[in-house]
Design a protein around this motif. Structure first.
Motif, PDB file in Angstrom:
ATOM      1  N   SER A 260       0.857  -1.195   0.000  1.00 47.82           N
ATOM      2  CA  SER A 260       0.000   0.000   0.000  1.00 47.82           C
ATOM      3  C   SER A 260       0.890   1.242   0.000  1.00 47.82           C
ATOM      4  O   SER A 260       2.094   1.165   0.265  1.00 47.82           O
ATOM      5  CB  SER A 260      -0.889   0.005   1.239  1.00 47.82           C
ATOM      6  OG  SER A 260      -0.074   0.112   2.396  1.00 47.82           O
ATOM      7  N   THR A 261       0.289   2.381  -0.262  1.00 51.30           N
ATOM      8  CA  THR A 261       1.037   3.636  -0.209  1.00 51.30           C
ATOM      9  C   THR A 261       1.672   3.819   1.163  1.00 51.30           C
ATOM     10  O   THR A 261       2.834   4.214   1.275  1.00 51.30           O
ATOM     11  CB  THR A 261       0.091   4.818  -0.514  1.00 51.30           C
ATOM     12  OG1 THR A 261      -0.579   4.549  -1.747  1.00 51.30           O
ATOM     13  CG2 THR A 261       0.847   6.115  -0.630  1.00 51.30           C
ATOM     14  N   SER A 262       0.900   3.511   2.209  1.00 47.21           N
ATOM     15  CA  SER A 262       1.418   3.689   3.568  1.00 47.21           C
ATOM     16  C   SER A 262       2.675   2.852   3.791  1.00 47.21           C
ATOM     17  O   SER A 262       3.683   3.342   4.318  1.00 47.21           O
ATOM     18  CB  SER A 262       0.355   3.285   4.603  1.00 47.21           C
ATOM     19  OG  SER A 262      -0.832   4.010   4.413  1.00 47.21           O
TER      20      SER A 262
ATOM     21  N   THR B  41      -2.118   9.539   7.047  1.00 47.23           N
ATOM     22  CA  THR B  41      -1.316   8.318   7.095  1.00 47.23           C
ATOM     23  C   THR B  41       0.160   8.636   6.881  1.00 47.23           C
ATOM     24  O   THR B  41       1.035   8.023   7.491  1.00 47.23           O
ATOM     25  CB  THR B  41      -1.831   7.263   6.075  1.00 47.23           C
ATOM     26  OG1 THR B  41      -1.372   5.970   6.475  1.00 47.23           O
ATOM     27  CG2 THR B  41      -1.345   7.506   4.659  1.00 47.23           C
ATOM     28  N   ASP B  42       0.469   9.613   6.049  1.00 52.19           N
ATOM     29  CA  ASP B  42       1.869   9.942   5.769  1.00 52.19           C
ATOM     30  C   ASP B  42       2.583  10.375   7.054  1.00 52.19           C
ATOM     31  O   ASP B  42       3.691   9.923   7.347  1.00 52.19           O
ATOM     32  CB  ASP B  42       1.953  11.049   4.704  1.00 52.19           C
ATOM     33  CG  ASP B  42       1.418  10.589   3.349  1.00 52.19           C
ATOM     34  OD1 ASP B  42       0.350   9.946   3.324  1.00 52.19           O
ATOM     35  OD2 ASP B  42       2.065  10.857   2.318  1.00 52.19           O
TER      36      ASP B  42
ATOM     37  N   TYR C  36       1.499   9.826  10.158  1.00 53.66           N
ATOM     38  CA  TYR C  36       1.489   8.723  11.134  1.00 53.66           C
ATOM     39  C   TYR C  36       2.653   7.772  10.878  1.00 53.66           C
ATOM     40  O   TYR C  36       3.320   7.293  11.802  1.00 53.66           O
ATOM     41  CB  TYR C  36       0.195   7.890  11.041  1.00 53.66           C
ATOM     42  CG  TYR C  36      -1.115   8.591  11.294  1.00 53.66           C
ATOM     43  CD1 TYR C  36      -1.204   9.801  11.969  1.00 53.66           C
ATOM     44  CD2 TYR C  36      -2.307   7.984  10.861  1.00 53.66           C
ATOM     45  CE1 TYR C  36      -2.438  10.402  12.180  1.00 53.66           C
ATOM     46  CE2 TYR C  36      -3.536   8.583  11.074  1.00 53.66           C
ATOM     47  CZ  TYR C  36      -3.606   9.790  11.720  1.00 53.66           C
ATOM     48  OH  TYR C  36      -4.819  10.367  11.924  1.00 53.66           O
ATOM     49  N   ILE C  37       2.868   7.459   9.608  1.00 50.19           N
ATOM     50  CA  ILE C  37       3.935   6.514   9.246  1.00 50.19           C
ATOM     51  C   ILE C  37       5.300   7.105   9.632  1.00 50.19           C
ATOM     52  O   ILE C  37       6.160   6.414  10.189  1.00 50.19           O
ATOM     53  CB  ILE C  37       3.885   6.188   7.733  1.00 50.19           C
ATOM     54  CG1 ILE C  37       2.665   5.312   7.422  1.00 50.19           C
ATOM     55  CG2 ILE C  37       5.169   5.531   7.259  1.00 50.19           C
ATOM     56  CD1 ILE C  37       2.773   3.856   7.807  1.00 50.19           C
TER      57      ILE C  37
ATOM     58  N   ASP D 121       4.540  12.240  -2.290  1.00 54.63           N
ATOM     59  CA  ASP D 121       3.377  11.367  -2.396  1.00 54.63           C
ATOM     60  C   ASP D 121       2.555  11.872  -3.584  1.00 54.63           C
ATOM     61  O   ASP D 121       2.136  13.036  -3.610  1.00 54.63           O
ATOM     62  CB  ASP D 121       2.567  11.429  -1.092  1.00 54.63           C
ATOM     63  CG  ASP D 121       1.454  10.385  -1.056  1.00 54.63           C
ATOM     64  OD1 ASP D 121       0.900  10.078  -2.134  1.00 54.63           O
ATOM     65  OD2 ASP D 121       1.124   9.910   0.039  1.00 54.63           O
TER      66      ASP D 121
END
Ligand SMILES: *Cc1c(COP(=O)(O)O)cnc(C)c1O
Length: 419
Positions: A97-99, A133-134, A136-137, A203
């Motif tokens: 996934s992107t994440s 999410t970006d 958070y990661i 992204d």
């Protein structure tokens, strides 16, 4: 701007991309302005997935890993994407996934073995309103690596440049903002970051498939993106990552699964990363999703991406003009930049307390966009299957919903899990 329906019809007549709509399956009566969230279904995907099920999985079974090329899908699919995002052959992998991909390239960029050696610097710069999410990661990675880095959240695009100094390891940005559609100048920010010795991760979730990109010319270090928005890969379709050719082999990603091994089918007890972009893979590819995406990307083979971007901006300008004329006096605010070079392919509006209910009422009336907390209505213009008459009708229905206060009926105020 002529805002009559006749003018909209004339614009559709003159539109060289209009025939692309025929490549998609779209429900009758629906105006789909959600292509920035989940792209529409391209026509031949059904058939392709059925074939993968029936003759590959159902008949050839495990032989299909070789005979149907399943094992190579992360690269064969990536090669179709490379053209769309202006990446050199061999610089993209479709996987995870992107994440998860963001985690991998963040860690790789901070890897002390990179020739840039940015891992000794403290700061990772991002935007406060980046897709959550970006951030958070990035925070998760920072915790995992013993708080050697700090995530600095910047409030406005203009405040990014002044923050760039010799203590910045990475600039991590989303090219087009998911909330307001603001678009960064990718090449200029790369150049500014490189001047202080920092690397940049982009992204591309809201830009790939909506505009021409040239990652090579813009001197991008790393990028990630998803394929289920403007690229129409289907719900939960795998994401992708880009690593500039000069970084491949000069940094390591930590999710060193067997598909990232030089020779996975030797089943060696010792890890030896692949010498090419495959070192950024992790585990077994999701073949059914990959098959759908592979087919969906064929839509792009002959698309003029500059014409696509012009059309998307024209659609958005037309939408803005209509909103200002027909939906005035209802307390709506357009938060997307007017300047064409400062935006992607979406227009966002805010309303103080009615945004969710208004979007629910629009969806009930067959105009599908989405809502983003706390008060944003998002409208995406996927130029392959949206025309000017669609935009005209969408705003016409919206104006009716506002005039009659249809949105204020109780059934439109109850929140669903996914907005
Ligand atoms: C949609 C989107 C994502 C989605 O990440 P997943 O891992 O696919 O859920 C990530 N970043 C941005 C900027 C997005 O717009």
């Amino acid at each position: 701007m002529n805002l009559s329906i006749a003018a909209a019809e004339a614009l559709d007549e003159a539109d060289a991309l209009a025939e692309m709509k025929g490549r998609f399956i779209l429900p009758e009566g629906v105006i789909y302005l959600g292509g920035n969230s989940l792209g529409a279904l391209p026509k031949h995907v059904n058939q392709r997935v059925s074939q993968t099920l029936a003759s590959e999985w159902g008949a050839d079974l495990l032989r299909s890993w070789n005979s149907a090329g399943w094992v190579d899908l992360p690269r064969t699919v990536a090669s179709k994407l490379e053209r769309v995002i202006g990446a050199a052959p061999g610089s993209v992998a479709v996987t995870d996934s992107t994440s998860v991909n963001l985690f991998k390239v963040l860690a790789a960029a901070l890897d002390k073995t990179t020739t840039a050696g940015v891992g000794n610097r403290r700061k990772i710069l991002t935007e406060r309103n980046n897709f959550p999410t970006d951030n958070y990661i990035a925070e998760g990675l920072i915790r995992l690596t013993g708080d050697r880095h700090e995530l600095i959240r910047i409030d406005t695009p203009a405040a990014i440049l002044p923050e760039l100094d010799e203590d910045v390891a990475l600039l991590m940005l989303t090219h087009v903002n998911y909330l307001n559609g603001y678009r960064h100048d990718m090449a200029a920010l790369n150049a500014a970051a490189h001047r202080v010795g920092a690397l940049v991760i982009w992204d591309l979730a809201h830009s790939a498939g909506a505009m021409p990109l040239d990652l090579t010319a813009a001197n991008v270090d790393f990028a990630v993106g998803c394929t289920y928005k403007y690229l129409n890969g289907g719900p939960g379709a795998p994401g992708y990552l880009y690593v500039a050719p000069h970084h491949i082999g000069n940094c390591q990603q930590p999710l060193s699964g067997w598909f990232a091994h030089e020779t996975p089918f030797e089943f060696s007890p010792d890890y030896q990363p692949a010498g090419d972009i495959r070192q950024f893979l992790c585990g077994t590819p999701p073949v059914l999703s990959m098959a759908a995406l592979d087919q969906a990307l064929d839509v792009w083979a002959d698309v003029d991406l500059s014409a696509l971007q012009e059309k998307s901006l024209d659609l958005a300008d037309y939408f803005i003009g209509l909103i200002e004329k027909k939906c005035a006096g209802h307390n709506l605010t357009i938060i997307t930049p007017r300047e064409r070079k400062l935006r992607g392919s979406q227009v966002s509006l805010t309303h103080p307390d009615g945004a969710y209910a208004m979007m629910s009422a629009l969806i009930a009336a067959g105009v599908i966009g989405d809502f983003r907390s706390p008060n944003i209505l998002r409208f995406g213009f996927a130029p392959l299957y949206i025309g000017f008459v669609d935009v005209w009708q969408a705003v016409d229905r919206f104006a009716h919903i506002l005039e009659m206060r249809i949105w204020d009926r109780p059934q439109f105020h109850t929140r669903k899990t996914v907005t």
